[in-house]
Design a protein around this motif. Structure first.
Motif: not given
Length: 176
Positions: A3-7, A11-12, A43-46, A50-57
Motif C-alpha cells: 500500500n505505501s508503494t502504491a500510495g 501521488l507521483m 515536491t517531485w524530488m521529495r 520518500r517513495r517507500d515511506r508514503l501511505d495512501p492519500v
C-alpha cells in the motif's frame, strides 16, 4: 506492490497527470510561475526520495499543494538565513579595523628598536623598569627584592624612562 508503494506511485502519477492544474493553482497562491515550477520540482524530488515511506492519500491534490507550499516555505527560510549579494558587497566594503601592512611593519620596527634600547641599558635599571612597567610590581616591592632603597628604585626608573625617551626620538618619558 504494498500500500505505501502504491500510495507513492499514485501521488507521483497524480502529480504528472495534473501538473498544469497544480502549477496554475500555485502561481495564484505564490504570484510567481518560476517559484511554482520550482516548488513542484522539489515536491517531485521529495516524493521520489520518500517513495517507500508514503501511505495512501485521500485527497492527492490538497496533499501535493500543501507539500509544494511547504517546500516554498522551507526554501524561503533557508534563503532568509543567507546574505544577499548586496549584503555581501556591503561587508566587503567595510574597512578592516586592524592595522595595515605598513603599520605592522612600523610597529615591528619600533618594537625591535625598543628591545635594542632595553638591552643597552644597565642591567639593574632594565630590571627595575621591567619589574615595575611590565610585571606590574610596586616600587616598594622592587626595592625590597633588590635590597635597595625606595629612592634608588625611583631614580633608576626615572633614568630608564629618560634614557628611552632620548634615544627613541620621542622627547618625552616613555611609558609602557
Amino acid at each position: 506492490m504494498n500500500n505505501s508503494t502504491a500510495g507513492a506511485v499514485d501521488l507521483m502519477d497524480y502529480l504528472l497527470g495534473t501538473y498544469d492544474d497544480l502549477k496554475r493553482r500555485l502561481v495564484r497562491r505564490l504570484g510567481s510561475e518560476d517559484l511554482a515550477g520550482d516548488a513542484l520540482q522539489d515536491t517531485w524530488m521529495r516524493l521520489s526520495a520518500r517513495r517507500d515511506r508514503l501511505d495512501p492519500v485521500q485527497n492527492p491534490a490538497a496533499y501535493l499543494l500543501r507539500m509544494a507550499m511547504n517546500t516554498v516555505v522551507d526554501r524561503q527560510r533557508a534563503d532568509h538565513r543567507l546574505l544577499s549579494v548586496e549584503e555581501v558587497d556591503a561587508l566587503m566594503d567595510l574597512a578592516d579595523p586592524g592595522p595595515g601592512p605598513a603599520q605592522v611593519a612600523e610597529q615591528d620596527f619600533a618594537l625591535e628598536e625598543m628591545v635594542g634600547l632595553l638591552q643597552r641599558m644597565p642591567e639593574r635599571r632594565r630590571g627595575i623598569l621591567l619589574a615595575i612597567r611590565v610585571d606590574g610590581l610596586q616600587q616598594r616591592d622592587v626595592a625590597d627584592q633588590l635590597g635597595v632603597s625606595l629612592r634608588l628604585v625611583q631614580r633608576e626608573l626615572k633614568a630608564a624612562q629618560e634614557y628611552l625617551a632620548a634615544r627613541s626620538g620621542q622627547g618625552s618619558p616613555v611609558r609602557f
